[in-house]
Write a protein that holds these residues in place. Structure first.
Motif, short mmCIF file in Angstrom:
data_model
loop_
_atom_site.label_atom_id
_atom_site.label_comp_id
_atom_site.label_asym_id
_atom_site.label_seq_id
_atom_site.Cartn_x
_atom_site.Cartn_y
_atom_site.Cartn_z
N PRO A 183 15.63 30.38 24.02
CA PRO A 183 14.85 30.98 22.96
C PRO A 183 14.94 33.19 22.36
CG PRO A 183 13.59 29.85 23.86
CD PRO A 183 14.59 30.21 24.80
N ASP A 184 15.09 33.05 21.76
CA ASP A 184 14.95 34.97 20.83
C ASP A 184 13.73 35.17 20.91
OD1 ASP A 184 17.80 35.27 20.19
OD2 ASP A 184 17.59 33.63 18.66
N ALA A 185 12.97 34.20 20.64
CA ALA A 185 11.04 34.65 20.92
C ALA A 185 10.54 33.39 21.64
CB ALA A 185 10.96 35.03 19.24
N THR A 186 9.25 33.78 22.07
CA THR A 186 8.43 32.42 22.06
C THR A 186 6.63 32.95 22.12
OG1 THR A 186 9.96 32.07 24.66
CG2 THR A 186 7.38 31.06 24.40
N GLU A 187 6.36 32.01 21.20
CA GLU A 187 5.16 31.93 20.68
C GLU A 187 3.86 31.05 20.81
OE1 GLU A 187 4.30 34.60 19.09
OE2 GLU A 187 6.15 35.45 18.18
N TYR A 188 2.63 31.40 21.38
CA TYR A 188 1.13 30.19 21.30
C TYR A 188 0.30 30.03 20.40
CZ TYR A 188 3.56 30.38 26.21
OH TYR A 188 3.99 30.18 27.33
N GLN A 189 0.43 29.11 19.98
CA GLN A 189 -0.49 29.05 18.90
C GLN A 189 -2.15 29.29 19.26
OE1 GLN A 189 -0.07 25.21 17.13
NE2 GLN A 189 1.08 25.74 15.49
N PHE A 191 4.89 27.38 21.26
CA PHE A 191 3.47 26.02 21.59
C PHE A 191 2.37 25.60 20.47
CE2 PHE A 191 6.05 27.30 25.26
CZ PHE A 191 6.40 26.13 25.48
N ASP A 192 3.08 24.82 20.12
CA ASP A 192 1.81 24.27 19.61
C ASP A 192 0.57 24.09 19.83
OD1 ASP A 192 3.30 24.63 17.31
OD2 ASP A 192 2.59 22.76 16.15
N PHE A 228 11.39 25.19 17.39
CA PHE A 228 11.13 24.60 17.73
C PHE A 228 9.41 24.13 18.78
CE2 PHE A 228 11.22 22.14 22.41
CZ PHE A 228 11.26 20.86 21.64
N ALA A 229 9.46 23.10 18.29
CA ALA A 229 7.34 23.25 18.04
C ALA A 229 6.86 22.57 19.10
CB ALA A 229 6.41 23.33 16.97
N PRO A 230 6.80 22.26 19.69
CA PRO A 230 6.50 20.79 20.64
C PRO A 230 4.73 21.17 21.22
CG PRO A 230 7.47 21.96 22.39
CD PRO A 230 7.78 22.66 20.84
N SER A 231 3.85 20.53 21.09
CA SER A 231 2.52 20.45 22.14
C SER A 231 3.08 19.96 23.64
CB SER A 231 1.36 19.04 21.71
OG SER A 231 1.58 18.95 19.71
N PRO A 232 2.40 21.14 24.37
CA PRO A 232 2.85 21.33 25.69
C PRO A 232 1.70 20.29 26.70
CG PRO A 232 1.59 23.09 25.35
CD PRO A 232 2.17 22.64 24.13
#
Length: 457
Positions: free
Chosen positions: A68-74, A41-42, A7-11
């Protein structure tokens, strides 16, 4: 292969029920397939993206029951995107363009006037090194386009190039790359548009299934081409229909329409939101599903309509009532305690009042009625006030239980001759101050004899 979704919303704002639909489709798909859920997070738009929004989105997801199993930041991965850009440039698939927005708009209008599709004509591919240097000398900086594989030998002679995929939601889908402009992947200032970081991250993070709104269907053809250009096998794609307000308007983080935080603060239960967000616009009937595991069992993305779904926010309240009316005390106990509702009477109280609640917080009002009496004394006629006084004189001795109300009102009926509404309504008004509410047979043992007598008008 482990099913992995994201799931990749823009914050850049708070998520709303439409965003929650996408998150829930991915979460339930992962649940059904024993997979992983990546929260990404895009946030490459550094000017608009804020950590406070990312934190708020995570809080909203946790409230909904998504972990979530993982949280990433672009924003922490620019080096990876830079490497992908160099790879595409080396392959001759990313080319520099110097047109201004005004020049591009003029070209678009000219093509339309000639009844040609308004796609970019790849004029920048004809620029010589001298012409590029002249633009640079003017202060122009290039934006970079991805050369779509929609030609054989000459990029100026495009031909129909179909990209096919079996959509998880919509079934067989086709996009013709010849109908599209070469997408801009890098802006003049060197920042990235959505497409490149998204594809690079999906490759790097092992995303196997991409489930998102159907406003991305056309993008999918481009992204499949980009996956292949970067040497990766494209994941499976699914595109669900969008949610709109009753008047057909789309939802927006900018306007805050039906934000998850707003629904939470208004007292809507998370499973009310989840039930509506997932089931509306599918062949499944919308119903209040009490647990995420049960919702997962009902979830089938292939039953989703291709048309946008309008929904009535009032339906959330209907689902809310159903969930509360069937909620066991064990599930409500901690939240009731936070409202000051505790002790040995808390459970029988909950069982007595839950059938009359729109929101769990409404229980506080009934607790006050039970413990302290009506907020406003009942307005009774002189005749009804006298009747209530007579009835209170006939109260039985304790202990009281669920049969006390019936035996008491039977004695009152025999003594006064009243029956039906003329008997029950004055007693309800005197005891609760309200003309409707929980069964008095359930409330009376909670009031106790002393508490009941204290309500004498």
């Amino acid at each position: 292969m482990t099913v992995t979704v994201r799931f990749a919303p823009s914050p850049t704002g708070r998520i709303h029920i439409g965003n929650a639909r996408t998150a829930l489709f991915n979460w339930l798909f992962a649940m059904k397939n024993g997979g992983r859920f990546v929260q990404r997070f895009d946030d490459t738009d550094l000017a608009r993206s804020k950590q406070e929004y990312a934190d708020a989105i995570l809080y909203d997801l946790h409230w909904l029951g998504i972990f979530p199993d993982a949280t990433e930041y672009q924003s922490r991965r620019f080096e990876v995107y830079d490497a992908a850009v160099e790879k595409l440039k080396a392959a001759g698939l990313l080319y520099a363009c110097y047109e201004t927005a005004e020049e591009l708009e003029l070209r678009r209008k000219i093509r339309l006037s000639r009844k040609l599709p308004p796609v970019y004509g790849r004029e920048a591919l004809k620029l010589t090194d001298e012409e590029k240097a002249a633009f640079e000398a003017e202060g122009r900086r290039p934006h970079w386009r991805f050369l779509l594989p929609n030609f054989k030998d000459d990029p100026f002679e495009t031909e129909r190039t179909e990209v096919h995929w079996n959509d998880i939601v919509r079934g067989n889908e086709t996009v013709d790359l010849a109908s599209l402009s070469d997408p801009v992947l890098v802006r003049e200032d060197g920042t990235y548009l959505y497409t490149l970081p998204s594809v690079v991250d999906d490759i790097e993070m092992g995303i196997t299934h991409i489930i998102r709104g159907d406003d991305h269907v056309t993008n999918t053809g481009v992204q499949i081409a980009l996956f292949k250009a970067l040497g990766a096998e494209p994941p499976a794609f699914g595109h669900h229909n969008m949610l709109t307000t009753g008047d057909g308007e789309g939802l927006s983080k900018r306007t805050g329409a039906l934000s998850i935080s707003g629904l939470r603060e208004s007292g809507i239960e998370p499973m009310s939101v989840a039930s509506l967000a997932v089931l509306i616009g599918t062949s499944e009937s919308v119903a209040a599903v009490p647990a995420m595991s049960e919702l997962a069992a009902r979830f089938d993305p292939t039953t989703t309509s291709k048309s946008a779904s309008k929904f009535d926010p009032d339906e959330l309240l209907v689902l809310n009532r159903t969930l509360l009316h069937n909620m066991p005390f064990s599930e409500a106990q901690d939240r009731l305690s936070a409202l000051g509702i505790s002790g040995e009477k808390a459970e029988p109280f909950w069982l007595a009042v839950r059938g009359n609640l729109d929101r769990l917080s409404d229980a506080a009002g009934w607790w006050r009625v039970v413990r302290q009496g009506p907020e406003q004394p009942a307005e009774l006629s002189g005749e009804d006030a006298d009747f209530v006084g007579q009835a209170l004189d006939l109260l039985p001795e304790e202990p009281w239980d669920g049969t006390t109300w019936k035996s008491w009102t039977q004695a009152v009926k025999e003594a006064t001759g009243r029956k039906g509404k003329p008997l029950f309504m004055p007693l309800r008004l005197a005891l609760t101050g309200l003309s409707s509410g929980p069964e008095l047979a359930d409330l009376l043992p909670l009031l106790g004899r002393e508490g009941t007598l204290a309500r004498r008008p």
